[in-house]
Write a protein that holds these residues in place. Structure first.
Motif, PDB file in Angstrom:
ATOM      1  N   LEU A  24       0.818  -1.209   0.000  1.00  0.00           N
ATOM      2  CA  LEU A  24       0.000   0.000   0.000  1.00  0.00           C
ATOM      3  C   LEU A  24       0.857   1.267   0.000  1.00  0.00           C
ATOM      4  CD1 LEU A  24      -2.635  -1.083   2.679  1.00  0.00           C
ATOM      5  CD2 LEU A  24      -2.920  -1.062   0.187  1.00  0.00           C
ATOM      6  N   PRO A  25       0.258   2.411  -0.344  1.00  0.00           N
ATOM      7  CA  PRO A  25       0.977   3.678  -0.202  1.00  0.00           C
ATOM      8  C   PRO A  25       1.422   3.873   1.259  1.00  0.00           C
ATOM      9  CG  PRO A  25      -1.068   4.011  -1.416  1.00  0.00           C
ATOM     10  CD  PRO A  25      -1.101   2.609  -0.888  1.00  0.00           C
ATOM     11  N   SER A  26       2.637   4.312   1.454  1.00  0.00           N
ATOM     12  CA  SER A  26       3.238   4.551   2.776  1.00  0.00           C
ATOM     13  C   SER A  26       3.508   3.272   3.564  1.00  0.00           C
ATOM     14  CB  SER A  26       2.400   5.520   3.617  1.00  0.00           C
ATOM     15  OG  SER A  26       2.350   6.787   3.010  1.00  0.00           O
ATOM     16  N   LYS A 145      -9.886  10.602  -4.931  1.00  0.00           N
ATOM     17  CA  LYS A 145     -10.612   9.333  -4.910  1.00  0.00           C
ATOM     18  C   LYS A 145      -9.726   8.286  -5.566  1.00  0.00           C
ATOM     19  CE  LYS A 145     -15.071  11.499  -5.215  1.00  0.00           C
ATOM     20  NZ  LYS A 145     -16.263  11.083  -4.627  1.00  0.00           N
ATOM     21  N   GLY A 146      -9.993   7.041  -5.241  1.00  0.00           N
ATOM     22  CA  GLY A 146      -9.241   5.954  -5.861  1.00  0.00           C
ATOM     23  C   GLY A 146      -7.924   5.669  -5.167  1.00  0.00           C
ATOM     24  N   LEU A 147      -7.861   5.885  -3.847  1.00  0.00           N
ATOM     25  CA  LEU A 147      -6.637   5.602  -3.105  1.00  0.00           C
ATOM     26  C   LEU A 147      -6.540   4.094  -2.886  1.00  0.00           C
ATOM     27  CD1 LEU A 147      -4.100   6.587  -1.668  1.00  0.00           C
ATOM     28  CD2 LEU A 147      -5.480   6.908   0.389  1.00  0.00           C
ATOM     29  N   THR A 148      -5.464   3.530  -3.373  1.00  0.00           N
ATOM     30  CA  THR A 148      -5.247   2.095  -3.276  1.00  0.00           C
ATOM     31  C   THR A 148      -5.343   1.624  -1.828  1.00  0.00           C
ATOM     32  OG1 THR A 148      -3.792   2.181  -5.193  1.00  0.00           O
ATOM     33  CG2 THR A 148      -3.630   0.222  -3.804  1.00  0.00           C
ATOM     34  N   ASP A 151     -10.274   3.237  -1.086  1.00  0.00           N
ATOM     35  CA  ASP A 151     -11.463   3.209  -1.939  1.00  0.00           C
ATOM     36  C   ASP A 151     -11.126   2.739  -3.352  1.00  0.00           C
ATOM     37  OD1 ASP A 151     -10.149   5.552  -2.628  1.00  0.00           O
ATOM     38  OD2 ASP A 151     -11.933   6.807  -2.626  1.00  0.00           O
ATOM     39  N   ASP A 152     -10.011   2.034  -3.472  1.00  0.00           N
ATOM     40  CA  ASP A 152      -9.654   1.339  -4.696  1.00  0.00           C
ATOM     41  C   ASP A 152      -8.961   0.041  -4.283  1.00  0.00           C
ATOM     42  OD1 ASP A 152      -9.473   0.785  -7.381  1.00  0.00           O
ATOM     43  OD2 ASP A 152      -8.200   2.487  -7.885  1.00  0.00           O
ATOM     44  N   VAL A 153      -8.931  -0.896  -5.185  1.00  0.00           N
ATOM     45  CA  VAL A 153      -8.482  -2.248  -4.880  1.00  0.00           C
ATOM     46  C   VAL A 153      -6.967  -2.357  -4.685  1.00  0.00           C
ATOM     47  CG1 VAL A 153      -8.253  -2.940  -7.302  1.00  0.00           C
ATOM     48  CG2 VAL A 153      -8.777  -4.659  -5.578  1.00  0.00           C
TER      49      VAL A 153
END
Length: 189
Positions: A24-26, A145-148, A151-153
């Protein structure tokens, strides 16, 4: 697993190959890939950081599924190209889609190039607390919107060669685990 502390002489890169850090991010992918690279002799090493690659090789791509897959494919192509030519590549890329990561693995298998997947399995709550780039805060505020993983896969790898939860390990411990795995795989000695 090989104990890194048992090596009395500096490590040597024995073959080119790709170490693909996904998460994931971070989660700590870039930090961990740099820490591993810092343990190795200078020379035949390249870091392909997802954020940096997006500004150059993948400039113009957005964040649709097709664009994300194209980004992964481009990074995978470059990683394989470098690895086939004796470079040890550390690719730190969110790469949220299992099938796109598997395509990168197949590309390496087809060229006979070593490929190791490391899942930096930091839970989303910890990633949001770290929020290195402010993405989680922007998502909460409705700015993006659409953060992995939120609210995104994000499809975690079912069988990576190594899975690390960075909550439970220091950066040094995690880097040592990666180095030990690369020694086991014959990519380092």
């Amino acid at each position: 697993m090989t104990d890194v502390a048992s090596f009395t002489s500096p490590l040597t890169i024995t073959t080119g190959g790709t170490v693909w850090f996904t998460g994931l991010p971070s989660a700590g992918k870039s930090t961990l890939s740099r820490a591993v690279a810092d343990r190795l002799p200078t020379g035949r090493i390249e870091l392909l950081d997802g954020d940096e690659v997006r500004q150059t090789l993948s400039a113009g791509l957005g964040f649709s599924r097709a664009d994300r897959e194209a980004n992964i494919d481009r990074i995978g192509f470059v990683a394989d190209l470098l690895a086939r030519n004796g470079v040890l590549v550390f690719a730190a890329v969110i790469s949220p889609f299992r099938d796109a990561r598997e395509q990168v693995r197949r590309r390496h298998q087809a060229s006979g190039t070593p490929f190791v997947e490391v899942h930096v399995a930091t839970p989303v709550e910890e990633c949001a607390e770290r929020d290195v780039k402010g993405l989680y805060a922007k998502q909460r505020e409705g700015e993006i919107k659409g953060l992995t993983g939120v609210d995104d896969v994000y499809e975690p790898p079912p069988t990576p060669e190594l899975r690390l939860d960075t909550r439970d390990n220091t950066v040094d411990d995690s880097a040592d685990a990666v180095v030990a795995l690369l020694c086991e795989k014959g990519m380092l000695r």
